[in-house]
Write an enzyme that holds these catalytic residues in place. Structure first.
Site, mmCIF file in Angstrom:
data_model
loop_
_atom_site.group_PDB
_atom_site.id
_atom_site.type_symbol
_atom_site.label_atom_id
_atom_site.label_comp_id
_atom_site.label_asym_id
_atom_site.label_seq_id
_atom_site.Cartn_x
_atom_site.Cartn_y
_atom_site.Cartn_z
ATOM 1 N N SER A 183 7.896 -10.054 157.520
ATOM 2 C CA SER A 183 7.468 -11.385 157.941
ATOM 3 C C SER A 183 7.085 -11.381 159.432
ATOM 4 C CB SER A 183 8.572 -12.402 157.620
ATOM 5 O OG SER A 183 8.099 -13.707 157.717
ATOM 6 N N ASP A 279 1.825 -15.498 148.556
ATOM 7 C CA ASP A 279 2.959 -15.463 149.480
ATOM 8 C C ASP A 279 3.599 -16.857 149.589
ATOM 9 O OD1 ASP A 279 3.914 -13.731 152.222
ATOM 10 O OD2 ASP A 279 4.178 -15.902 152.243
ATOM 11 N N HIS A 345 8.415 -14.163 149.093
ATOM 12 C CA HIS A 345 8.156 -13.720 150.467
ATOM 13 C C HIS A 345 9.343 -12.815 150.797
ATOM 14 C CE1 HIS A 345 6.600 -14.190 154.594
ATOM 15 N NE2 HIS A 345 7.823 -14.376 155.015
#
Ligand SMILES: *[C@@H]1O[C@H](CO)[C@@H](O)[C@H](O)[C@H]1NC(C)=O
Ligand SMILES: *[C@@H]1O[C@H](CO)[C@@H](O)[C@H](O)[C@H]1NC(C)=O
Ligand SMILES: *[C@@H]1O[C@H](CO)[C@@H](O)[C@H](O)[C@H]1NC(C)=O
Ligand SMILES: *[C@@H]1O[C@H](CO)[C@@H](O)[C@H](O)[C@H]1NC(C)=O
Ligand SMILES: *[C@@H]1O[C@H](CO)[C@@H](O)[C@H](O)[C@H]1NC(C)=O
Length: 397
Positions: A183, A279, A345
């Protein structure tokens, strides 16, 4: 856990909280080994401190056997803070992304797991997870500290000082090395990838992995200017501009040089992009297409079965744009791809996502197999799921 997350406002914090809950569950349910936190030596003198001024540091598990000279360094995620008020709020409400005060040991899962079944290729490597506590993807650097807020913007110093300490611990003699990120940390891994490569000149095989870090500009989708301004403010606040590659800043506004689509084509070191084309973070948090109907969008993105046809259309357009953007960067790095359709995610540090019976598979490979095959060059790995046109509930934590 899923229920708990869904009751939260659509905010990046939920991701961090979910990661912490999963780690804790693993500790209590499976009795996994705990990894202590190491404070960086002379962190204050080096200015390598978190947003709140506490010393930076990392968790380190020593390598053994044929992994004794191999190193994996992970940059975790946790969003960004783009204004003084947001950074102050982060210090107040989220020590997990702004501080090392009261920090405790925690367990390593997924690509960091010491379990050979879960993590066949990297289980016995030296494995390091650097604390993400700067709010800038490990890339900001501002010398001045406003005495009123006591906020420190020092992401880049944290990265450099920790890597220096790891070099002295044996990273300098690594045979194999990986810089991975998740991330916001994945954006850090992309930005630091060639710098990391240069720090270990004698290492035979150095590669980088971006997990859920391909944040797209999506300039034809709703609220594109909102996303661009958010990155531009983050870059300005944290003094990031001087670390952005000139290959990007020479042709566009630095505010746009946080979008990986303008970065990855110039990364010289082999780079793996692991991402869902659906996502969940980008769709539920950064897309925000319906300012006047935010609750409806929140309902839809936390329970996609409740989406209206118009909302589903936006989600599908996001995915088409994601795949088009990926295509546009062409044949230069990334050298490896695993792009699933799971509505999630973060993949790297959940055992269930990384390598389990239920983990996302492409070409019948789990993520662990795909990344292992790519890293050790056992096969070409460019896997993109182009089949379903709706987000898939992959039933993994
Ligand atoms: C650390 O623990 C102390 C004492 O329990 C508490 O007052 C303080 O708020 C904690 N700080 C953070 C950043 O969690
Ligand atoms: C390693 O992982 C496998 C698969 O999840 C599990 O069955 C086994 O108990 C784990 N081994 C240890 C030592 O935790
Ligand atoms: C657009 O996106 C930005 C950044 O994600 C967000 O702060 C803003 O609220 C969004 N705008 C609207 C109208 O929702
Ligand atoms: C969102 O879901 C809740 C609970 O199902 C419902 O009460 C509410 O009306 C929904 N809101 C919108 C705008 O659809
Ligand atoms: C996929 O892999 C699993 C285990 O790795 C194997 O048992 C299964 O037969 C494979 N399926 C196909 C269709 O190749």
């Amino acid at each position: 856990m899923e229920k708990y997350i869904q009751t939260m406002a659509g905010h990046w914090l939920q991701l961090l909280i979910s990661a912490l809950i999963v780690l804790n569950t693993q500790v209590h349910c499976h009795g996994k080994a705990m990894v202590d936190f190491t404070f960086l030596q002379n962190a204050e003198a080096k200015g390598a401190v978190c947003l709140d001024g506490s010393p930076a540091g990392y968790r380190y598990s020593k390598g053994s056997g044929d992994g004794a000279n191999n190193w994996l360094v992970l940059l975790p995620g946790g969003g960004w803070c783009d204004t003084t008020a947001e950074c102050l709020n982060r210090v107040k409400t989220s020590p997990g992304t702004s501080s090392t005060k009261n920090i405790t040991a925690s367990s390593f899962g997924g690509i960091l797991s010491p379990n050979q079944t879960v993590n066949p290729d990297f289980y016995n490597w030296n494995r390091v997870s650097i604390r993400y506590c700067d709010g800038s993807s490990f890339i900001g650097d501002v010398e001045e500290v406003d005495p009123e807020t006591n906020l420190h913007y020092r992401g880049s110093r944290i990265f450099s000082a920790v890597i220096d300490e790891l070099l002295a611990k044996g990273l300098n003699n690594a045979q194999n090395a990986i810089l991975a990120g998740d991330s916001a940390g994945a954006l850090g891994a992309i930005l630091h990838c060639d710098r990391f490569r240069a720090l270990v000149p004698n290492t035979k095989r150095v590669k980088c992995i971006s997990d859920s870090g391909f944040f797209i500009r999506a300039k034809d989708l709703p609220n594109a200017s909102g996303r661009e301004q958010y990155f531009a403010r983050t870059i300005a606040l944290h003094g990031v501009a001087k670390f952005l590659p000139t290959s990007c800043t020479s042709r566009m506004d630095p505010g746009l040089c946080f979008f990986p689509e303008y970065l990855v084509g110039n990364v010289q070191t082999p780079l793996f992009l692991l991402n869902s084309a659906f996502d969940k973070y980008q769709i539920s948090v950064t897309l925000k297409p319906y300012p006047a109907d935010k609750p409806g969008w929140q309902n839809c993105t936390s329970h996609t079965e409740t989406c209206t046809p118009a909302q589903l259309q936006i989600i599908k357009e996001f995915r088409n744009t994601f795949l088009e953007t990926l295509k546009e960067i062409g044949d230069r790095p990334p050298t490896g791809l695993f792009i699933s359709s799971c509505y999630i995610h973060d993949h790297l540090f959940f055992d269930s996502r990384w390598n389990s019976d239920g983990s996302p598979r492409l070409d019948n490979k789990t993520i662990a197999q795909a990344i292992g095959d790519w890293y050790f060059e056992r096969s070409v790995v460019k896997l993109i799921d182009t089949q379903p046109n709706c987000p898939v509930d992959c039933h993994v934590l």
